[in-house]
Write a protein that holds these residues in place. Structure first.
Motif, PDB file in Angstrom:
ATOM      1  N   THR A   1      23.573 -31.486 -37.991  1.00  0.00           N
ATOM      2  CA  THR A   1      23.846 -30.192 -38.595  1.00  0.00           C
ATOM      3  C   THR A   1      24.253 -29.215 -37.506  1.00  0.00           C
ATOM      4  OG1 THR A   1      22.913 -28.347 -39.872  1.00  0.00           O
ATOM      5  CG2 THR A   1      21.411 -29.522 -38.408  1.00  0.00           C
ATOM      6  N   GLU A   2      25.078 -28.242 -37.866  1.00  0.00           N
ATOM      7  CA  GLU A   2      25.450 -27.177 -36.943  1.00  0.00           C
ATOM      8  C   GLU A   2      24.665 -25.897 -37.231  1.00  0.00           C
ATOM      9  OE1 GLU A   2      27.650 -27.530 -34.316  1.00  0.00           O
ATOM     10  OE2 GLU A   2      27.474 -29.638 -34.897  1.00  0.00           O
ATOM     11  N   ASN A   3      23.729 -25.964 -38.161  1.00  0.00           N
ATOM     12  CA  ASN A   3      22.946 -24.794 -38.558  1.00  0.00           C
ATOM     13  C   ASN A   3      21.620 -24.793 -37.810  1.00  0.00           C
ATOM     14  OD1 ASN A   3      20.951 -23.222 -40.156  1.00  0.00           O
ATOM     15  ND2 ASN A   3      22.700 -22.890 -41.526  1.00  0.00           N
ATOM     16  N   LEU A   4      21.383 -23.783 -36.970  1.00  0.00           N
ATOM     17  CA  LEU A   4      20.179 -23.742 -36.146  1.00  0.00           C
ATOM     18  C   LEU A   4      18.926 -23.606 -36.990  1.00  0.00           C
ATOM     19  CD1 LEU A   4      18.878 -23.715 -33.374  1.00  0.00           C
ATOM     20  CD2 LEU A   4      19.305 -21.245 -33.253  1.00  0.00           C
ATOM     21  N   ARG A   5      18.990 -22.817 -38.048  1.00  0.00           N
ATOM     22  CA  ARG A   5      17.820 -22.669 -38.917  1.00  0.00           C
ATOM     23  C   ARG A   5      17.442 -24.017 -39.533  1.00  0.00           C
ATOM     24  NH1 ARG A   5      16.831 -21.946 -44.305  1.00  0.00           N
ATOM     25  NH2 ARG A   5      14.934 -20.775 -44.845  1.00  0.00           N
ATOM     26  N   THR A   6      18.433 -24.751 -40.013  1.00  0.00           N
ATOM     27  CA  THR A   6      18.168 -26.076 -40.572  1.00  0.00           C
ATOM     28  C   THR A   6      17.562 -26.994 -39.519  1.00  0.00           C
ATOM     29  OG1 THR A   6      19.977 -25.860 -42.165  1.00  0.00           O
ATOM     30  CG2 THR A   6      19.214 -28.095 -41.688  1.00  0.00           C
ATOM     31  N   ALA A   7      18.121 -26.948 -38.315  1.00  0.00           N
ATOM     32  CA  ALA A   7      17.620 -27.799 -37.229  1.00  0.00           C
ATOM     33  C   ALA A   7      16.158 -27.486 -36.921  1.00  0.00           C
ATOM     34  CB  ALA A   7      18.480 -27.615 -35.982  1.00  0.00           C
ATOM     35  N   ASN A   8      15.791 -26.209 -36.886  1.00  0.00           N
ATOM     36  CA  ASN A   8      14.410 -25.822 -36.597  1.00  0.00           C
ATOM     37  C   ASN A   8      13.464 -26.345 -37.668  1.00  0.00           C
ATOM     38  OD1 ASN A   8      14.827 -24.474 -34.175  1.00  0.00           O
ATOM     39  ND2 ASN A   8      15.276 -22.531 -35.175  1.00  0.00           N
ATOM     40  N   ILE A   9      13.864 -26.219 -38.919  1.00  0.00           N
ATOM     41  CA  ILE A   9      13.023 -26.699 -40.011  1.00  0.00           C
ATOM     42  C   ILE A   9      12.866 -28.219 -39.928  1.00  0.00           C
ATOM     43  CG2 ILE A   9      12.894 -26.984 -42.516  1.00  0.00           C
ATOM     44  CD1 ILE A   9      14.275 -24.225 -42.739  1.00  0.00           C
ATOM     45  N   LEU A  10      13.956 -28.918 -39.654  1.00  0.00           N
ATOM     46  CA  LEU A  10      13.903 -30.381 -39.566  1.00  0.00           C
ATOM     47  C   LEU A  10      12.953 -30.825 -38.454  1.00  0.00           C
ATOM     48  CD1 LEU A  10      17.697 -31.179 -39.972  1.00  0.00           C
ATOM     49  CD2 LEU A  10      15.904 -31.631 -41.651  1.00  0.00           C
ATOM     50  N   GLY A  11      13.036 -30.169 -37.298  1.00  0.00           N
ATOM     51  CA  GLY A  11      12.164 -30.538 -36.190  1.00  0.00           C
ATOM     52  C   GLY A  11      10.698 -30.436 -36.556  1.00  0.00           C
ATOM     53  N   ASP A  12      10.349 -29.439 -37.362  1.00  0.00           N
ATOM     54  CA  ASP A  12       8.958 -29.249 -37.774  1.00  0.00           C
ATOM     55  C   ASP A  12       8.562 -30.146 -38.938  1.00  0.00           C
ATOM     56  OD1 ASP A  12       8.468 -27.315 -35.885  1.00  0.00           O
ATOM     57  OD2 ASP A  12       8.909 -25.632 -37.216  1.00  0.00           O
ATOM     58  N   ALA A  13       9.453 -30.342 -39.892  1.00  0.00           N
ATOM     59  CA  ALA A  13       9.054 -30.915 -41.183  1.00  0.00           C
ATOM     60  C   ALA A  13       9.227 -32.423 -41.294  1.00  0.00           C
ATOM     61  CB  ALA A  13       9.842 -30.235 -42.310  1.00  0.00           C
ATOM     62  N   ILE A  14      10.074 -33.023 -40.470  1.00  0.00           N
ATOM     63  CA  ILE A  14      10.240 -34.478 -40.544  1.00  0.00           C
ATOM     64  C   ILE A  14       9.008 -35.152 -39.970  1.00  0.00           C
ATOM     65  CG2 ILE A  14      11.538 -36.441 -39.651  1.00  0.00           C
ATOM     66  CD1 ILE A  14      14.059 -34.822 -39.844  1.00  0.00           C
ATOM     67  N   GLU A  15       8.486 -36.121 -40.691  1.00  0.00           N
ATOM     68  CA  GLU A  15       7.278 -36.834 -40.267  1.00  0.00           C
ATOM     69  C   GLU A  15       7.671 -38.038 -39.413  1.00  0.00           C
ATOM     70  OE1 GLU A  15       5.438 -37.733 -43.986  1.00  0.00           O
ATOM     71  OE2 GLU A  15       4.857 -35.655 -44.377  1.00  0.00           O
ATOM     72  N   ALA A  16       7.796 -37.797 -38.124  1.00  0.00           N
ATOM     73  CA  ALA A  16       8.169 -38.849 -37.182  1.00  0.00           C
ATOM     74  C   ALA A  16       7.683 -38.461 -35.791  1.00  0.00           C
ATOM     75  CB  ALA A  16       9.686 -39.060 -37.168  1.00  0.00           C
ATOM     76  N   GLY A  17       7.443 -39.458 -34.965  1.00  0.00           N
ATOM     77  CA  GLY A  17       7.016 -39.181 -33.600  1.00  0.00           C
ATOM     78  C   GLY A  17       8.134 -38.672 -32.731  1.00  0.00           C
ATOM     79  N   MET A  18       9.374 -38.947 -33.114  1.00  0.00           N
ATOM     80  CA  MET A  18      10.534 -38.506 -32.349  1.00  0.00           C
ATOM     81  C   MET A  18      11.632 -38.093 -33.310  1.00  0.00           C
ATOM     82  SD  MET A  18      10.427 -41.674 -29.650  1.00  0.00           S
ATOM     83  CE  MET A  18      10.115 -42.782 -31.040  1.00  0.00           C
ATOM     84  N   VAL A  19      12.262 -36.963 -33.044  1.00  0.00           N
ATOM     85  CA  VAL A  19      13.347 -36.465 -33.876  1.00  0.00           C
ATOM     86  C   VAL A  19      14.541 -36.156 -32.983  1.00  0.00           C
ATOM     87  CG1 VAL A  19      14.102 -34.685 -35.498  1.00  0.00           C
ATOM     88  CG2 VAL A  19      11.721 -35.477 -35.547  1.00  0.00           C
ATOM     89  N   GLY A  20      15.690 -36.723 -33.310  1.00  0.00           N
ATOM     90  CA  GLY A  20      16.924 -36.431 -32.595  1.00  0.00           C
ATOM     91  C   GLY A  20      17.851 -35.622 -33.481  1.00  0.00           C
ATOM     92  N   ILE A  21      18.239 -34.440 -33.019  1.00  0.00           N
ATOM     93  CA  ILE A  21      19.143 -33.598 -33.799  1.00  0.00           C
ATOM     94  C   ILE A  21      20.482 -33.528 -33.072  1.00  0.00           C
ATOM     95  CG2 ILE A  21      19.525 -31.289 -34.740  1.00  0.00           C
ATOM     96  CD1 ILE A  21      16.495 -31.036 -35.006  1.00  0.00           C
ATOM     97  N   ASN A  22      21.500 -34.070 -33.691  1.00  0.00           N
ATOM     98  CA  ASN A  22      22.842 -34.204 -33.106  1.00  0.00           C
ATOM     99  C   ASN A  22      22.835 -35.087 -31.858  1.00  0.00           C
ATOM    100  OD1 ASN A  22      23.906 -32.475 -35.085  1.00  0.00           O
ATOM    101  ND2 ASN A  22      23.467 -30.659 -33.843  1.00  0.00           N
TER     102      ASN A  22
END
Length: 477
Positions: free
Chosen positions: A416-437
């Motif tokens: 995603t290119e949306n920073l707000r979406t990226a911030n929410i994903l980093g917090d809300a995805i249930e995983a030990g590691m999250v890669g955004i872009n």
């Protein structure tokens, strides 16, 4: 047998390399052809008892070795790994099947692990607590003791190096049980340590029937920690064995990584990233992007672009420089993948590319399935192969619901290119590691591990070294 294989297949116990000598053996197979290329000796019960005794004595001398000396040895081993890259990479490709370029990268990453842990060996800090004059209270970190480590065949060199580097840097001795499918490359890694001057008994290398070896080692009071990378069912089994001895465990278990592709992403750039990553190591990666959830507005274009790129992935023997993807690692995998694809198709999924097993060796075509329903087995069970499954989502809440639906939580990715979406994903995805872009989520200085059924504990980073250390408080008056 392949006369060009050339690996000296052996056990290492108390500094002595042991070959056949009447032991049972396991055939090593080139997965690209299905032909036997060698045989590795399997440890007997007496061998395992000797390994345990050696690890106990090896721990006593290794824990007393200054941290600077431990670090210097690891750096020397890293240098030897780099010098021997071509030899080890060739063994890795012959045994496991991945393209030679990927094998070289795995060896390079393994050397980096040794270098990083060598530096951290001198930074295992304690602390002094505030006390009245004449009193002292200190907190020290000390090695936990001899460790049993069990590693899989998908990244046999790198995953063995990750555990060895942290254990040795902290002062632990090790009994390593790598996979029988890849004994040449793992043995070559351990030889770099012995050639660097590792004292006898600090590392033992054993092969054998997995359940027999794990039961024997974990039951021994010598072993104080168990580190395992592999499937969820085997992880549960090893935890039960470890519970009887109250042994510390680190579990890096399976995943079924979701990939959330939002309508505001750079679509062409995203496709150029996700397709090679999906088919890296023929999809036999615990953090492989597998469940692609794509926002409705770009779903059709994403599927078309993914399918076209998938059809362009060339398969072949890993030693062929033109191969972008090699075979699956063993004879069991093509049939397992075929069953998952057939089940999905029967439940309404569209086969957009691939979908068939090869006619020789253990190959399976790079495959894309679209419109895959939640009821398909492949949407619920990690395929661990070259299959991407796709479905659409409506909005952010829908995407998170799909990503978090399963009991796995190792890695997740989003574009995603949306920073707000990226911030929410980093917090809300249930995983030990999250890669955004990005898919770059594994490095020597970062913790690697999962949540939920994907295990617990970390490997990599200072967090990965913590699990090999115990904390001791010392009070003086």
């Amino acid at each position: 047998m392949n006369k060009t294989y050339g690996a000296d297949l052996a056990l290492l116990i108390n500094g002595s390399w042991k070959i056949g000598e009447g032991r049972d053996s396991f055939a090593v197979i080139d997965p690209a052809s299905g032909d036997a290329i060698g045989a590795v000796p399997l440890a007997s019960a007496a061998d395992l008892d000797e390994a345990l005794a050696a690890a106990e004595l090896g721990f006593a001398k290794w824990r007393a070795t200054p941290a600077e000396a431990r670090g210097a040895l690891l750096r020397k081993a890293a240098a030897l790994l780099r010098e021997r890259t071509e030899q080890i990479a060739r063994l890795l490709t012959l045994e496991q099947g991945k393209p030679i370029a990927e094998a070289r990268g795995e060896v390079a990453g393994s050397a980096q692990l040794f270098d990083w842990c060598a530096e951290e060996a001198t930074r295992i800090y304690g602390r002094t607590l505030v006390r009245p004059t004449g009193q002292r209270s200190m907190v020290n970190r000390q090695p936990v003791g001899p460790v049993a480590i069990f590693t899989p065949w998908n990244f046999p060199v790198y995953l063995l190096a990750k555990k060895l580097a942290a254990a040795l840097a902290t002062g632990c001795s090790v009994i390593a049980k790598p996979p029988e499918e890849t004994p040449g490359c793992t043995g070559a890694l351990v030889r770099c340590l012995t050639d660097a001057g590792l004292p006898d008994g600090v590392v033992q290398l054993v092969h054998g029937v997995p359940d027999t070896v794990s039961r024997h080692l974990i039951a021994s009071p010598v072993i104080r920690k168990v580190s395992f990378t592999g499937s969820v069912p085997v992880g549960r089994h090893l935890m039960r064995l470890a519970a009887d001895g109250l042994k510390r465990v680190t579990m890096e278990l399976g995943g079924h990584a979701p990939v959330l592709v939002f309508g505001d992403c750079d679509l062409e750039k995203t496709l150029d990233m996700v397709v090679p990553q999906k088919f890296r190591n023929a999809g036999q990666v615990c953090v492989s992007p597998t469940r692609f959830f794509v926002q409705e507005g770009i779903y059709d274009r994403f599927i078309e672009g993914f399918a076209a790129r998938t059809r362009g992935v060339t398969t072949g023997h890993g030693l062929d420089s033109g191969s972008a993807m090699g075979p699956l690692a063993n004879v069991r995998r093509p049939g397992a993948i075929e069953a998952l694809v057939d089940d999905a198709a029967a439940k309404g999924a569209r086969v957009m590319a691939g979908g068939r097993r090869g006619t020789s060796g253990f190959f399976f075509e790079p495959t894309l399935l679209a419109d895959v329903p939640d009821t398909a087995d492949i949407m619920n069970n990690e395929p661990f192969g070259p299959v991407a499954v796709a479905a659409s989502f409506a909005d952010l809440d829908d995407a998170l619901g799909k990503a978090n639906r399963l009991p796995y939580g190792l890695a997740a990715f989003a574009f995603t290119e949306n920073l707000r979406t990226a911030n929410i994903l980093g917090d809300a995805i249930e995983a030990g590691m999250v890669g955004i872009n990005t898919f770059a989520i594994s490095s020597a200085d970062a913790p690697f591990g999962g949540v939920k059924d994907s295990g617990f504990g970390s490997e990599g980073g200072i967090e990965g070294m913590d699990s090999y250390l115990v904390t001791k408080a010392i009070h003086m008056a």
